[in-house]
Design a protein around this motif. Structure first.
Motif, PDB file in Angstrom:
ATOM      1  N   LEU A 158      39.691  41.349   5.741  1.00 16.62           N
ATOM      2  CA  LEU A 158      40.292  40.816   6.958  1.00 16.62           C
ATOM      3  C   LEU A 158      41.774  41.142   7.003  1.00 16.62           C
ATOM      4  N   GLY A 159      42.355  40.979   8.168  1.00 16.55           N
ATOM      5  CA  GLY A 159      43.785  41.193   8.335  1.00 16.55           C
ATOM      6  C   GLY A 159      44.225  40.698   9.702  1.00 16.55           C
ATOM      7  N   PHE A 160      45.438  41.005  10.055  1.00 14.13           N
ATOM      8  CA  PHE A 160      45.943  40.655  11.381  1.00 14.13           C
ATOM      9  C   PHE A 160      46.930  41.719  11.829  1.00 14.13           C
ATOM     10  N   HIS A 161      47.241  41.737  13.118  1.00 16.23           N
ATOM     11  CA  HIS A 161      48.196  42.715  13.624  1.00 16.23           C
ATOM     12  C   HIS A 161      49.085  42.077  14.700  1.00 16.23           C
ATOM     13  N   VAL A 162      50.282  42.589  14.798  1.00 18.23           N
ATOM     14  CA  VAL A 162      51.229  42.224  15.853  1.00 18.23           C
ATOM     15  C   VAL A 162      51.834  43.510  16.387  1.00 18.23           C
ATOM     16  N   GLY A 163      52.281  43.482  17.642  1.00 18.45           N
ATOM     17  CA  GLY A 163      52.857  44.702  18.191  1.00 18.45           C
ATOM     18  C   GLY A 163      53.297  44.528  19.626  1.00 18.45           C
ATOM     19  N   ILE A 164      53.559  45.649  20.255  1.00 20.34           N
ATOM     20  CA  ILE A 164      53.970  45.692  21.650  1.00 20.34           C
ATOM     21  C   ILE A 164      53.054  46.642  22.404  1.00 20.34           C
ATOM     22  N   HIS A 165      53.047  46.507  23.733  1.00 20.50           N
ATOM     23  CA  HIS A 165      52.205  47.376  24.539  1.00 20.50           C
ATOM     24  C   HIS A 165      52.825  47.556  25.918  1.00 20.50           C
ATOM     25  N   ALA A 166      52.268  48.494  26.662  1.00 14.69           N
ATOM     26  CA  ALA A 166      52.647  48.720  28.056  1.00 14.69           C
ATOM     27  C   ALA A 166      51.374  48.847  28.876  1.00 14.69           C
ATOM     28  N   GLN A 167      51.257  48.029  29.916  1.00 10.77           N
ATOM     29  CA  GLN A 167      50.096  48.059  30.800  1.00 10.77           C
ATOM     30  C   GLN A 167      50.360  48.983  31.983  1.00 10.77           C
ATOM     31  N   ASP A 168      49.302  49.643  32.441  1.00 12.78           N
ATOM     32  CA  ASP A 168      49.411  50.567  33.565  1.00 12.78           C
ATOM     33  C   ASP A 168      48.158  50.448  34.416  1.00 12.78           C
ATOM     34  N   LEU A 169      48.265  50.889  35.663  1.00 11.01           N
ATOM     35  CA  LEU A 169      47.126  50.964  36.571  1.00 11.01           C
ATOM     36  C   LEU A 169      47.090  52.351  37.197  1.00 11.01           C
ATOM     37  N   ILE A 170      45.920  52.934  37.255  1.00 12.55           N
ATOM     38  CA  ILE A 170      45.708  54.173  37.994  1.00 12.55           C
ATOM     39  C   ILE A 170      45.196  53.778  39.373  1.00 12.55           C
ATOM     40  N   LEU A 171      46.041  53.967  40.386  1.00 13.67           N
ATOM     41  CA  LEU A 171      45.750  53.507  41.738  1.00 13.67           C
ATOM     42  C   LEU A 171      45.267  54.660  42.621  1.00 13.67           C
ATOM     43  N   THR A 172      44.228  54.405  43.392  1.00 16.37           N
ATOM     44  CA  THR A 172      43.735  55.359  44.386  1.00 16.37           C
ATOM     45  C   THR A 172      44.090  54.818  45.764  1.00 16.37           C
ATOM     46  N   ASN A 173      44.973  55.509  46.466  1.00 15.92           N
ATOM     47  CA  ASN A 173      45.437  55.059  47.775  1.00 15.92           C
ATOM     48  C   ASN A 173      44.492  55.510  48.881  1.00 15.92           C
ATOM     49  N   THR A 174      44.355  54.666  49.886  1.00 15.78           N
ATOM     50  CA  THR A 174      43.546  55.024  51.056  1.00 15.78           C
ATOM     51  C   THR A 174      44.414  55.552  52.189  1.00 15.78           C
ATOM     52  N   GLY A 175      45.690  55.154  52.216  1.00 18.42           N
ATOM     53  CA  GLY A 175      46.561  55.534  53.318  1.00 18.42           C
ATOM     54  C   GLY A 175      46.195  54.852  54.616  1.00 18.42           C
ATOM     55  N   VAL A 176      45.508  53.710  54.522  1.00 17.82           N
ATOM     56  CA  VAL A 176      45.074  52.986  55.721  1.00 17.82           C
ATOM     57  C   VAL A 176      46.284  52.468  56.488  1.00 17.82           C
ATOM     58  N   SER A 177      46.275  52.650  57.779  1.00 22.95           N
ATOM     59  CA  SER A 177      47.383  52.193  58.613  1.00 22.95           C
ATOM     60  C   SER A 177      47.102  50.786  59.108  1.00 22.95           C
ATOM     61  N   GLU A 178      48.040  49.884  58.867  1.00 21.54           N
ATOM     62  CA  GLU A 178      47.949  48.499  59.342  1.00 21.54           C
ATOM     63  C   GLU A 178      49.146  48.240  60.266  1.00 21.54           C
ATOM     64  N   ASN A 179      48.862  47.980  61.548  1.00 19.06           N
ATOM     65  CA  ASN A 179      49.935  47.722  62.516  1.00 19.06           C
ATOM     66  C   ASN A 179      50.941  48.875  62.565  1.00 19.06           C
ATOM     67  N   GLY A 180      50.420  50.090  62.460  1.00 20.92           N
ATOM     68  CA  GLY A 180      51.294  51.255  62.496  1.00 20.92           C
ATOM     69  C   GLY A 180      51.929  51.608  61.168  1.00 20.92           C
ATOM     70  N   GLU A 181      51.643  50.844  60.101  1.00 11.47           N
ATOM     71  CA  GLU A 181      52.218  51.114  58.784  1.00 11.47           C
ATOM     72  C   GLU A 181      51.239  51.920  57.928  1.00 11.47           C
ATOM     73  N   ILE A 182      51.788  52.871  57.194  1.00 14.01           N
ATOM     74  CA  ILE A 182      51.001  53.629  56.227  1.00 14.01           C
ATOM     75  C   ILE A 182      51.613  53.383  54.853  1.00 14.01           C
ATOM     76  N   LEU A 183      50.869  52.699  53.984  1.00 15.78           N
ATOM     77  CA  LEU A 183      51.395  52.258  52.695  1.00 15.78           C
ATOM     78  C   LEU A 183      50.802  53.078  51.555  1.00 15.78           C
ATOM     79  N   PHE A 184      51.667  53.426  50.608  1.00 16.51           N
ATOM     80  CA  PHE A 184      51.236  54.092  49.390  1.00 16.51           C
ATOM     81  C   PHE A 184      51.785  53.307  48.200  1.00 16.51           C
ATOM     82  N   ALA A 185      50.921  53.081  47.194  1.00 16.86           N
ATOM     83  CA  ALA A 185      51.295  52.243  46.056  1.00 16.86           C
ATOM     84  C   ALA A 185      51.345  53.065  44.774  1.00 16.86           C
ATOM     85  N   GLU A 186      52.190  52.610  43.848  1.00 21.14           N
ATOM     86  CA  GLU A 186      52.287  53.221  42.528  1.00 21.14           C
ATOM     87  C   GLU A 186      52.862  52.194  41.556  1.00 21.14           C
TER      88      GLU A 186
END
Length: 233
Positions: free
Chosen positions: A38-66
């Motif tokens: 047995l053992g244990f671990h400690v550390g650091i990390h970085a979370q990320d998301l891979i986003l797929t944009n639709t480019g859907v227009s809402e009230n004339g707005e076109i939003l892209f996320a990252e």
């Protein structure tokens, strides 16, 4: 003659140093042959998301996320290791990852931005195989590969973006066992790749219907994570 004597002396010195390196006493020479440990671990990390944009227009707005930048998070967990053969071990490492992801939306025409913070506390259950090279004195590099299931304990409804509570994926990594007199210290770097679409599209939890545009601007979101841990075994 002097040069020849110098070369011979240098050659003897190098040979002696190499021999001394080969004959260096090993710390914990039988540590790798325990059936379970047995053992244990400690550390650091970085979370990320891979986003797929639709480019859907809402009230004339076109939003892209990252996700423009990464925020460091904290990781802690326990290690269960089973000996399979001199080069392979089966490992189960339940872990907690506390962190967040910042998603920035850019409106195409006005270039206005909106940023939302998605906090996550993942309880992860990785199961994998550790493939280890031949031990050289008190060092032994290794490769790791496996699968994991994770549950987000920190998700909060009502945010502009809501992620599902369960994830599944694969992970690969590498590290090095450092044999110290009383324990092994193992720096390890792992890369996790989610296989599940985490975007929650049913947003009945939203009080402000205007906020739904941030969900509609995406069609898919999958997780990624980089984890640097220090294992104590």
């Amino acid at each position: 003659m002097k040069r020849l004597f110098l070369f011979i002396s240098l050659g003897c010195l190098v040979s002696v140093l190499a021999l001394a390196q080969r004959e260096r006493p090993k710390n914990q020479p039988y540590a790798d042959f325990k059936m379970f440990h047995l053992g244990f671990h400690v550390g650091i990390h970085a979370q990320d998301l891979i986003l797929t944009n639709t480019g859907v227009s809402e009230n004339g707005e076109i939003l892209f996320a990252e996700v423009p930048s990464y925020s460091p998070g904290f990781s802690v967990g326990v290690i269960g290791d089973m000996f399979m053969n001199p080069y392979m071990n089966l490992r189960f490492t339940p872990s907690l990852h506390f962190g967040d992801k910042k998603i920035t939306y850019i409106e195409q025409s006005t270039q206005e931005t909106f940023t939302t913070d998605v906090r996550s506390s993942y309880l992860s259950f990785p199961l994998g195989v550790k493939y280890t090279a031949v031990r050289l004195n008190n060092y032994r590099p290794y490769l790791y590969g496996g699968v994991y299931g994770a549950f987000d304990l920190g998700r909060k409804k009502g945010n502009p973006i809501l992620l599902k509570g369960a994830d599944f994926g694969v992970e690969i990594g590498f590290g090095c066992d450092l044999y110290l007199p009383y324990f092994k210290l193992c720096p390890e770097l792992k890369f996790s790749f989610g296989l599940v679409d985490l975007l929650e599209k049913n947003r009945e939890d939203l009080n402000d219907t205007e906020t739904i545009k941030y969900t509609n601007a995406l069609s898919k979101a999958t997780s990624r994570m980089i984890v640097l841990t220090f294992n104590f075994e």
